[in-house]
Design an enzyme around this catalytic site. Sequence first.
Site, PDB file in Angstrom:
ATOM      1  N   LYS A  22      75.999 -56.359  88.502  1.00 34.01           N
ATOM      2  CA  LYS A  22      75.330 -56.296  89.471  1.00 34.01           C
ATOM      3  C   LYS A  22      74.324 -55.088  89.194  1.00 34.01           C
ATOM      4  O   LYS A  22      72.927 -55.514  89.498  1.00 34.01           O
ATOM      5  CB  LYS A  22      75.839 -56.094  90.779  1.00 34.01           C
ATOM      6  CG  LYS A  22      75.168 -55.515  92.036  1.00 34.01           C
ATOM      7  CD  LYS A  22      75.971 -55.161  93.264  1.00 34.01           C
ATOM      8  CE  LYS A  22      76.481 -53.737  93.221  1.00 34.01           C
ATOM      9  NZ  LYS A  22      75.330 -52.797  93.616  1.00 34.01           N
ATOM     10  N   ASN A  23      74.431 -53.959  88.705  1.00 24.93           N
ATOM     11  CA  ASN A  23      73.490 -52.996  88.636  1.00 24.93           C
ATOM     12  C   ASN A  23      72.598 -53.284  87.425  1.00 24.93           C
ATOM     13  O   ASN A  23      71.663 -52.226  87.398  1.00 24.93           O
ATOM     14  CB  ASN A  23      74.181 -51.633  88.673  1.00 24.93           C
ATOM     15  CG  ASN A  23      74.959 -51.202  90.161  1.00 24.93           C
ATOM     16  OD1 ASN A  23      74.634 -51.810  91.023  1.00 24.93           O
ATOM     17  ND2 ASN A  23      75.717 -50.301  90.027  1.00 24.93           N
ATOM     18  N   ARG A  96      69.989 -50.638  99.308  1.00 24.42           N
ATOM     19  CA  ARG A  96      69.058 -49.593  99.114  1.00 24.42           C
ATOM     20  C   ARG A  96      68.461 -49.611  97.655  1.00 24.42           C
ATOM     21  O   ARG A  96      67.293 -49.191  97.644  1.00 24.42           O
ATOM     22  CB  ARG A  96      70.002 -48.340  98.816  1.00 24.42           C
ATOM     23  CG  ARG A  96      69.387 -46.774  99.025  1.00 24.42           C
ATOM     24  CD  ARG A  96      70.373 -45.882  98.774  1.00 24.42           C
ATOM     25  NE  ARG A  96      69.467 -44.575  98.701  1.00 24.42           N
ATOM     26  CZ  ARG A  96      68.881 -44.339  97.353  1.00 24.42           C
ATOM     27  NH1 ARG A  96      69.299 -45.081  96.582  1.00 24.42           N
ATOM     28  NH2 ARG A  96      68.133 -43.262  97.462  1.00 24.42           N
ATOM     29  N   CYS A 120      72.777 -43.989 104.557  1.00 23.01           N
ATOM     30  CA  CYS A 120      73.754 -44.793 103.814  1.00 23.01           C
ATOM     31  C   CYS A 120      75.229 -44.184 103.907  1.00 23.01           C
ATOM     32  O   CYS A 120      75.419 -43.132 104.256  1.00 23.01           O
ATOM     33  CB  CYS A 120      73.345 -44.828 102.395  1.00 23.01           C
ATOM     34  SG  CYS A 120      74.377 -45.617 101.227  1.00 23.01           S
ATOM     35  N   ARG A 125      71.287 -40.096 100.135  1.00 21.04           N
ATOM     36  CA  ARG A 125      70.438 -40.845  99.169  1.00 21.04           C
ATOM     37  C   ARG A 125      69.031 -40.974  99.188  1.00 21.04           C
ATOM     38  O   ARG A 125      68.609 -41.788  99.608  1.00 21.04           O
ATOM     39  CB  ARG A 125      71.256 -42.362  98.976  1.00 21.04           C
ATOM     40  CG  ARG A 125      72.821 -42.161  98.768  1.00 21.04           C
ATOM     41  CD  ARG A 125      73.331 -43.603  98.315  1.00 21.04           C
ATOM     42  NE  ARG A 125      73.066 -44.013  97.228  1.00 21.04           N
ATOM     43  CZ  ARG A 125      73.750 -45.320  96.928  1.00 21.04           C
ATOM     44  NH1 ARG A 125      74.505 -45.801  97.746  1.00 21.04           N
ATOM     45  NH2 ARG A 125      73.525 -45.764  95.519  1.00 21.04           N
ATOM     46  N   ASP A 308      81.403 -44.863  90.890  1.00 17.87           N
ATOM     47  CA  ASP A 308      81.729 -46.114  91.235  1.00 17.87           C
ATOM     48  C   ASP A 308      83.207 -46.472  91.247  1.00 17.87           C
ATOM     49  O   ASP A 308      83.460 -47.574  91.578  1.00 17.87           O
ATOM     50  CB  ASP A 308      80.681 -46.872  90.709  1.00 17.87           C
ATOM     51  CG  ASP A 308      79.287 -47.129  91.567  1.00 17.87           C
ATOM     52  OD1 ASP A 308      78.933 -46.243  92.457  1.00 17.87           O
ATOM     53  OD2 ASP A 308      78.335 -47.756  90.917  1.00 17.87           O
ATOM     54  N   ARG A 400      79.002 -57.720  98.572  1.00 17.16           N
ATOM     55  CA  ARG A 400      77.801 -57.323  97.964  1.00 17.16           C
ATOM     56  C   ARG A 400      77.848 -57.248  96.405  1.00 17.16           C
ATOM     57  O   ARG A 400      76.967 -57.291  95.787  1.00 17.16           O
ATOM     58  CB  ARG A 400      77.554 -55.934  98.474  1.00 17.16           C
ATOM     59  CG  ARG A 400      77.055 -56.018  99.981  1.00 17.16           C
ATOM     60  CD  ARG A 400      76.337 -54.582 100.468  1.00 17.16           C
ATOM     61  NE  ARG A 400      75.676 -54.056  99.502  1.00 17.16           N
ATOM     62  CZ  ARG A 400      75.500 -52.805  98.887  1.00 17.16           C
ATOM     63  NH1 ARG A 400      76.196 -51.863  99.760  1.00 17.16           N
ATOM     64  NH2 ARG A 400      74.542 -52.523  97.993  1.00 17.16           N
TER      65      ARG A 400
HETATM   66  C1  UD1 Z   1      73.098 -46.113  91.131  1.00 18.09           C
HETATM   67  C2  UD1 Z   1      74.036 -47.328  91.075  1.00 18.09           C
HETATM   68  C3  UD1 Z   1      75.202 -46.953  92.090  1.00 18.09           C
HETATM   69  C4  UD1 Z   1      75.753 -45.867  91.670  1.00 18.09           C
HETATM   70  C5  UD1 Z   1      74.692 -44.554  91.246  1.00 18.09           C
HETATM   71  C6  UD1 Z   1      75.424 -43.464  90.563  1.00 18.09           C
HETATM   72  C7  UD1 Z   1      72.412 -49.305  91.220  1.00 18.09           C
HETATM   73  C8  UD1 Z   1      71.961 -50.348  91.926  1.00 18.09           C
HETATM   74  N1  UD1 Z   1      73.334 -48.362  91.890  1.00 18.09           N
HETATM   75  O1  UD1 Z   1      72.612 -45.767  92.484  1.00 18.09           O
HETATM   76  O2  UD1 Z   1      76.357 -47.939  92.241  1.00 18.09           O
HETATM   77  O3  UD1 Z   1      76.965 -45.287  92.300  1.00 18.09           O
HETATM   78  O4  UD1 Z   1      73.688 -44.974  90.475  1.00 18.09           O
HETATM   79  O5  UD1 Z   1      76.044 -43.632  89.353  1.00 18.09           O
HETATM   80  O6  UD1 Z   1      72.248 -49.046  90.081  1.00 18.09           O
HETATM   81  N2  UD1 Z   1      68.965 -38.511  94.211  1.00 18.09           N
HETATM   82  C9  UD1 Z   1      67.936 -37.842  94.919  1.00 18.09           C
HETATM   83  N3  UD1 Z   1      66.580 -38.304  94.835  1.00 18.09           N
HETATM   84  C10 UD1 Z   1      66.408 -39.436  94.485  1.00 18.09           C
HETATM   85  C11 UD1 Z   1      67.176 -40.205  93.945  1.00 18.09           C
HETATM   86  C12 UD1 Z   1      68.669 -39.805  93.872  1.00 18.09           C
HETATM   87  O7  UD1 Z   1      68.392 -36.661  95.397  1.00 18.09           O
HETATM   88  O8  UD1 Z   1      65.018 -39.742  94.614  1.00 18.09           O
HETATM   89  C13 UD1 Z   1      70.226 -38.000  94.361  1.00 18.09           C
HETATM   90  C14 UD1 Z   1      71.513 -38.956  95.164  1.00 18.09           C
HETATM   91  O9  UD1 Z   1      71.426 -38.719  96.402  1.00 18.09           O
HETATM   92  C15 UD1 Z   1      72.621 -38.632  94.379  1.00 18.09           C
HETATM   93  C16 UD1 Z   1      72.323 -38.674  92.895  1.00 18.09           C
HETATM   94  O10 UD1 Z   1      70.838 -38.454  92.911  1.00 18.09           O
HETATM   95  O11 UD1 Z   1      72.947 -37.485  94.835  1.00 18.09           O
HETATM   96  C17 UD1 Z   1      72.543 -39.934  92.049  1.00 18.09           C
HETATM   97  O12 UD1 Z   1      71.876 -41.033  92.662  1.00 18.09           O
HETATM   98  P1  UD1 Z   1      71.242 -42.024  91.882  1.00 18.09           P
HETATM   99  O13 UD1 Z   1      71.518 -42.158  90.400  1.00 18.09           O
HETATM  100  O14 UD1 Z   1      69.817 -42.327  92.144  1.00 18.09           O
HETATM  101  O15 UD1 Z   1      71.923 -43.431  92.555  1.00 18.09           O
HETATM  102  P2  UD1 Z   1      71.540 -44.752  92.786  1.00 18.09           P
HETATM  103  O16 UD1 Z   1      70.232 -45.334  91.742  1.00 18.09           O
HETATM  104  O17 UD1 Z   1      70.871 -45.140  94.127  1.00 18.09           O
END
Ligand code: UD1
Length: 434
Positions: A22-23, A96, A120, A125, A308, A400
């Site tokens: 999915k990701n 998201r 969330c 996030r 995850d 999901r």
């Molecule tokens: C993706 C995955 C999710 C997984 C996560 C971490 C998808 C669709 N989802 O989520 O399943 O759990 O990676 O492996 O691929 N952060 C910030 N600012 C930002 C973006 C992120 O502070 O602009 C922080 C987040 O709060 C978190 C960390 O960075 O603490 C990692 O988040 P991120 O890797 O961005 O997660 P997702 O991409 O949302």
Amino acid sequence: MDKFVIRGGNPLLGTIRVSGAKNAALPAMAAALLTEEPVILENIPQVQDIETTRKLLAAMGAEVELGYGRAHHRTTICCRHLASPQASYELVKTMRASTLVLGPLIARCGKARVSLPGGCAIGARPIDLHINGLEKLGATITQEHGYIEASAERLRGAEIVFDKITVTGTEDLLMAATLAEGETIMQNCAREPEVADLADLLNKMGAQIEGAGSSTIRVRGVTSLHGAKHRIIPDRIEAGTFIIAGALTGGDVNIVGCEPGHLDAIVGKLTEMGVKIAHNGDAVRVAGYGDLTASDMVTEEYPGFPTDMQAQYMVLATQAEGSSIVTENIFENRFMHALEMVRMGANIKIEGRRAIVRGKTTLSAAAVLASDLRASASLVIAALVADGETIIDRVYHIDRGYEHIEEKLRAVGAQIRRIGEMLPKRVAAPLVRA
Ligand code: UD1
């Protein structure tokens, strides 16, 4: 709302096929926004997040055909006419990852209006890293009425250093940079296989990307991208979930269609605890366990142990002798499943970002509530080993991201059924091509 009713105690025996990730599929679908020509994606999982993305793209004017089963779980997306480059709150609030359309829309249309994702269940996030990076590429970004409004004549290549590693942030900026003028160098990038898979697709579409899968990615911008055909990588989290389920039920499960190289951290940790795992080609076989030994685990970015899989790991730790400290490094507030496991008899104490799990405890069936996607999966595993009949509420979370999980588990001997409004749960396929 649908519920799962699960009677524990049956060993899982047989073969389970893993679906597409999915990701990886979500950013690949967003990448189709970058070209006027059709993008064909295979091995798309039949899960709710894919359906949400279909709706999101269709609302912008894209033609999206989704076919499952003999149609090879294929989607064809054509974004020739994009009537309105925007993503509404109604869709973004349920997923998201919808923010993945931001970069492609600015790059292709020169403007975008995308709802902020809001709160969330697994922490704040934020998306500041996406926004800062797009500004570096020359976009003007404002926030109003809960929406991000972005515009740019043409994005310009830049040097971007991520303050923190972000998976979808890396993907969003990677897509934006493909059509920017000049070279973009991104540092401290996410190294997840899903990022490398997206880069593979983009390169097939004519992008010039080097280094995806490492922490430094170079993108030489091109003026346009074309259509392409691409097969999505297998879902390593789904595979890991079934490995733990197979091990804990004392079964013998062959999980096929995997990419074992993506499972190293998971297999390494489980083997250390005493789970017997072997792999052969694209199959991973897990055949029960003797005594499990407690082991501390820390979630990390790839290639570390994935956040995850943290909830599913916690069930394993309840069945190991001794104390395991589980440290959640990626997200704050990602222990909601622990409270439900305690209701099933687990001995878990939460101290900030650490959970101390004392095993081995007998789990007993209870009525429990799924709080997010991976938490739901962990409760399904806990129910499979618990004594008695567990009822899991709010399983829409699991729909999901897990394709027909109850059917896959039933086929290997689990006693699991869905009750609720829709029986059996199927994600509506708007067009099925045989
Ligand atoms: C993706 C995955 C999710 C997984 C996560 C971490 C998808 C669709 N989802 O989520 O399943 O759990 O990676 O492996 O691929 N952060 C910030 N600012 C930002 C973006 C992120 O502070 O602009 C922080 C987040 O709060 C978190 C960390 O960075 O603490 C990692 O988040 P991120 O890797 O961005 O997660 P997702 O991409 O949302």
